[in-house]
Design a protein around this motif. Structure first.
Motif, PDB file in Angstrom:
ATOM      1  N   LYS A   3      -1.233 -32.213  -9.837  1.00 27.81           N
ATOM      2  CA  LYS A   3      -0.009 -31.493  -9.482  1.00 27.81           C
ATOM      3  C   LYS A   3       0.289 -30.442 -10.539  1.00 27.81           C
ATOM      4  CE  LYS A   3       4.891 -32.222  -8.635  1.00 27.81           C
ATOM      5  NZ  LYS A   3       5.983 -33.188  -8.726  1.00 27.81           N
ATOM      6  N   ARG A   4       0.581 -29.244 -10.092  1.00 25.37           N
ATOM      7  CA  ARG A   4       0.936 -28.142 -10.982  1.00 25.37           C
ATOM      8  C   ARG A   4       2.439 -28.159 -11.196  1.00 25.37           C
ATOM      9  NH1 ARG A   4      -1.271 -22.534 -11.360  1.00 25.37           N
ATOM     10  NH2 ARG A   4      -0.061 -21.654 -13.035  1.00 25.37           N
ATOM     11  N   LEU A   5       2.869 -28.037 -12.431  1.00 26.07           N
ATOM     12  CA  LEU A   5       4.284 -28.005 -12.769  1.00 26.07           C
ATOM     13  C   LEU A   5       4.693 -26.577 -13.097  1.00 26.07           C
ATOM     14  CD1 LEU A   5       4.360 -31.101 -15.137  1.00 26.07           C
ATOM     15  CD2 LEU A   5       4.906 -31.032 -12.704  1.00 26.07           C
ATOM     16  N   ALA A  62      -1.942 -31.950 -20.424  1.00 23.91           N
ATOM     17  CA  ALA A  62      -1.922 -30.517 -20.112  1.00 23.91           C
ATOM     18  C   ALA A  62      -0.552 -29.962 -20.491  1.00 23.91           C
ATOM     19  CB  ALA A  62      -2.194 -30.305 -18.629  1.00 23.91           C
ATOM     20  N   HIS A  63      -0.501 -29.302 -21.643  1.00 24.46           N
ATOM     21  CA  HIS A  63       0.767 -28.743 -22.087  1.00 24.46           C
ATOM     22  C   HIS A  63       0.556 -27.549 -23.025  1.00 24.46           C
ATOM     23  CE1 HIS A  63      -0.162 -31.769 -25.242  1.00 24.46           C
ATOM     24  NE2 HIS A  63       0.276 -30.826 -26.034  1.00 24.46           N
ATOM     25  N   THR A  95       0.270 -22.971 -28.565  1.00 21.54           N
ATOM     26  CA  THR A  95      -0.958 -23.752 -28.595  1.00 21.54           C
ATOM     27  C   THR A  95      -1.160 -24.359 -27.218  1.00 21.54           C
ATOM     28  OG1 THR A  95      -0.645 -24.267 -30.924  1.00 21.54           O
ATOM     29  CG2 THR A  95      -2.210 -25.630 -29.712  1.00 21.54           C
ATOM     30  N   PHE A  96      -2.200 -23.904 -26.540  1.00 19.04           N
ATOM     31  CA  PHE A  96      -2.543 -24.379 -25.208  1.00 19.04           C
ATOM     32  C   PHE A  96      -3.516 -25.545 -25.350  1.00 19.04           C
ATOM     33  CE2 PHE A  96      -5.710 -24.461 -21.886  1.00 19.04           C
ATOM     34  CZ  PHE A  96      -4.942 -24.506 -20.741  1.00 19.04           C
ATOM     35  N   ILE A  97      -3.208 -26.669 -24.677  1.00 18.38           N
ATOM     36  CA  ILE A  97      -4.094 -27.831 -24.713  1.00 18.38           C
ATOM     37  C   ILE A  97      -4.229 -28.395 -23.302  1.00 18.38           C
ATOM     38  CG2 ILE A  97      -4.432 -30.180 -25.565  1.00 18.38           C
ATOM     39  CD1 ILE A  97      -2.815 -29.389 -28.020  1.00 18.38           C
ATOM     40  N   ASP A 124      -2.799 -17.021 -18.258  1.00 15.68           N
ATOM     41  CA  ASP A 124      -4.178 -16.934 -17.760  1.00 15.68           C
ATOM     42  C   ASP A 124      -4.947 -18.233 -18.034  1.00 15.68           C
ATOM     43  OD1 ASP A 124      -3.708 -14.358 -16.887  1.00 15.68           O
ATOM     44  OD2 ASP A 124      -4.697 -13.398 -18.604  1.00 15.68           O
ATOM     45  N   LEU A 125      -4.766 -18.796 -19.216  1.00 15.20           N
ATOM     46  CA  LEU A 125      -5.423 -20.056 -19.564  1.00 15.20           C
ATOM     47  C   LEU A 125      -4.961 -21.187 -18.647  1.00 15.20           C
ATOM     48  CD1 LEU A 125      -5.225 -19.827 -23.456  1.00 15.20           C
ATOM     49  CD2 LEU A 125      -7.335 -19.908 -22.115  1.00 15.20           C
ATOM     50  N   ILE A 126      -3.678 -21.212 -18.347  1.00 16.47           N
ATOM     51  CA  ILE A 126      -3.141 -22.230 -17.440  1.00 16.47           C
ATOM     52  C   ILE A 126      -3.784 -22.109 -16.069  1.00 16.47           C
ATOM     53  CG2 ILE A 126      -1.067 -22.951 -16.179  1.00 16.47           C
ATOM     54  CD1 ILE A 126       0.527 -22.268 -18.745  1.00 16.47           C
ATOM     55  N   GLU A 127      -3.844 -20.893 -15.553  1.00 17.99           N
ATOM     56  CA  GLU A 127      -4.430 -20.666 -14.227  1.00 17.99           C
ATOM     57  C   GLU A 127      -5.903 -21.056 -14.202  1.00 17.99           C
ATOM     58  OE1 GLU A 127      -4.330 -20.024 -10.349  1.00 17.99           O
ATOM     59  OE2 GLU A 127      -2.575 -19.790 -11.628  1.00 17.99           O
ATOM     60  N   ASP A 128      -6.651 -20.617 -15.193  1.00 16.95           N
ATOM     61  CA  ASP A 128      -8.084 -20.937 -15.258  1.00 16.95           C
ATOM     62  C   ASP A 128      -8.329 -22.443 -15.370  1.00 16.95           C
ATOM     63  OD1 ASP A 128      -8.635 -18.238 -15.153  1.00 16.95           O
ATOM     64  OD2 ASP A 128      -9.073 -18.048 -17.303  1.00 16.95           O
TER      65      ASP A 128
END
Length: 141
Positions: A3-5, A62-63, A95-97, A124-128
């Protein structure tokens, strides 16, 4: 399953100063607590989830973590209080993790981490990553 938030990245700057009573109490604590008090005063959340999974087989982390820098009244206050002056050196960043782990084998199936100051890059990182996760999880079904 996956699920995408909804996520709106905040500005990585804190501008509201602490109240005088809070400031007096903050002198008793270390800088990490003081920085957290500035975040609370500014309603700034530093950990923002962008996806979750409902699965017995997988665990998802994923945060985006936000490191906030002081500006305006908050910066002026930290400048005046000598023990808080080290807070002025904090640079804003995101910081994308994203990590997908198999619960059974306790191994990472997917891992991506990136530190940046660019909000557009984070989106972009979230989408990818979300697309990668969808593909990977569909292949495991």
């Amino acid at each position: 399953m996956l699920k995408r938030l909804k996520l709106n990245l905040p500005s990585p700057y804190i501008d509201k100063a602490m109240d005088v009573d809070t400031l007096k109490r903050a002198l008793e604590y270390d800088l990490g607590v003081v920085h957290s008090l500035y975040c609370i005063k500014n309603d700034a959340k530093d950990k923002l989830p962008f996806a979750e999974i409902d699965s017995k087989r997988f665990e998802l982390m994923a945060h985006v973590r936000v490191k906030f820098a002081l500006v305006g009244a908050a910066k002026a206050q930290a400048w005046e209080v000598k023990p808080f002056s080290k807070l002025l050196k904090i640079q804003p960043e995101y910081t994308f993790i994203c990590a997908l782990t198999s619960r059974k084998q306790n191994t990472n199936i997917y891992f991506k981490k990136h530190v940046t100051k660019n909000q557009a890059l984070v989106y972009d990182l979230i989408e990818d990553s979300f697309q990668d996760l969808q593909i990977m999880l569909n292949s495991y079904e």
